[in-house]
Design an enzyme around this catalytic site. Sequence first.
Site, PDB file in Angstrom:
ATOM      1  N   GLN A  19       0.583  -0.986  -0.439  1.00 57.57           N
ATOM      2  CA  GLN A  19      -0.069  -0.013  -0.033  1.00 57.57           C
ATOM      3  C   GLN A  19       0.568   0.673  -0.222  1.00 57.57           C
ATOM      4  O   GLN A  19       0.163   2.160  -0.441  1.00 57.57           O
ATOM      5  CB  GLN A  19      -1.335   0.112   1.359  1.00 57.57           C
ATOM      6  CG  GLN A  19      -0.690   0.208   2.205  1.00 57.57           C
ATOM      7  CD  GLN A  19      -1.261  -0.134   3.717  1.00 57.57           C
ATOM      8  OE1 GLN A  19      -1.558  -0.971   3.994  1.00 57.57           O
ATOM      9  NE2 GLN A  19      -1.393   1.408   4.469  1.00 57.57           N
ATOM     10  N   HIS A 168      -6.391  -1.284  11.705  1.00 59.18           N
ATOM     11  CA  HIS A 168      -6.229  -1.658   9.926  1.00 59.18           C
ATOM     12  C   HIS A 168      -7.004  -2.489   9.197  1.00 59.18           C
ATOM     13  O   HIS A 168      -7.818  -3.622   9.748  1.00 59.18           O
ATOM     14  CB  HIS A 168      -4.906  -2.230  10.485  1.00 59.18           C
ATOM     15  CG  HIS A 168      -3.328  -2.526   9.672  1.00 59.18           C
ATOM     16  ND1 HIS A 168      -3.606  -1.938   8.463  1.00 59.18           N
ATOM     17  CD2 HIS A 168      -2.856  -3.913   8.920  1.00 59.18           C
ATOM     18  CE1 HIS A 168      -2.823  -2.519   8.016  1.00 59.18           C
ATOM     19  NE2 HIS A 168      -2.591  -3.560   7.449  1.00 59.18           N
ATOM     20  N   ASN A 195      -1.054  -9.300   4.945  1.00 57.48           N
ATOM     21  CA  ASN A 195      -1.367  -7.386   5.012  1.00 57.48           C
ATOM     22  C   ASN A 195      -1.021  -7.133   3.208  1.00 57.48           C
ATOM     23  O   ASN A 195      -0.567  -7.577   2.393  1.00 57.48           O
ATOM     24  CB  ASN A 195      -0.130  -7.578   6.315  1.00 57.48           C
ATOM     25  CG  ASN A 195      -0.148  -6.441   6.695  1.00 57.48           C
ATOM     26  OD1 ASN A 195      -1.377  -5.391   6.621  1.00 57.48           O
ATOM     27  ND2 ASN A 195       0.840  -5.884   6.997  1.00 57.48           N
TER      28      ASN A 195
END
Lengths: 230, 110
Positions: A19, A168, A195
């Site tokens: 990201q 998150h 993740n």
Amino acid sequence: LPESFDWREKGAVTYVKMQGTCGSCWAFSTTGAIEGANFIRTGKLLSLSEQQLVDCDNMCDVKEKDSCDSGCEGGLMTNAYNYLMRAGGLEEEKAYPYTSKKGECKFKEDKVAVKVANFTTIPLDENQIAANLVHNGPLAVGLNAVFMQTYIGGVSCPLICSKRAVNHGVLLVGYGSKGFSILRLGYRPYWIIKNSWGEKWGENGYYHLCRGHGMCGMNTMVSAVATATS
Amino acid sequence: DDLKIHQVTDHGGNLKLPLGTEQQFKSFIQKYGKEYSTREEYVHRLGVFGKNLVRAAEHQVLDPTAVHGVTSFSDLTEEEFEGMFTGLKSGGGVASNEVSETAPYLDVKE
């Protein structure tokens, strides 16, 4: 339920994405769940566009009106599903690639690769989460990431981790049965969590988190999605 | 008390860190390709890095089955880390869901 389960082995999970310095975890969690649901429905694994969500999605939560999707400033997976149901669907990664910053919305409906038919939130019970994971595919999950800043590997099973400070968005892709825990006296089950901080972080981009304790609030914001023919 | 001697460095210059911290910081910079534009920024990040070493040790005590230590985020404060790399807003949980029904209970016996 199987003792252990992993959607990666079945080909339902794309590569670990990055990201960058952008609070877009919610977009990666959303696309991960849709990629998995689409794989289950069609047998094809497509990498889908987070940038479309970052640029175009401004949807707000039904109850908390100020919790709106806002590119790199954050968002919610359930808002994103609603946006996608209204917008008409999600483009592929290669059609609308990720830049790690918010830009002008360039969504084109004729490029839609996957449509969202429906979504649901999952009860807090972690056995229900496991059952829904097995039945519906990878699940979008929210958790408290405080221990993830220093995490290198192993099964994370912190003695104290606030369940309230969920900050998150990640993707639940499976669970294992034999992660060793000294303090919890023996082998304990754990969740396998994808993740969006690149492959070099954690266990090749994945986080292994204790299962059965609502650890770090991972059971409080879980959602599944179903796709439709585009 | 000697008027001929004046303090010419700021508090950053008096940073007290455990022995070897700066060496670890230099290894961290090399491993993760970090660049700091000014000396002040370097000193500031060194201080944050030192605090994060302590924090990683605390996390290791609280979370002994995982391995905690230096990561690519070790030069960021907790607030910076949260602002840059997380991004989930409040709401969206089971309790706030009005858009779709919560999934029905599945049989998980045995």
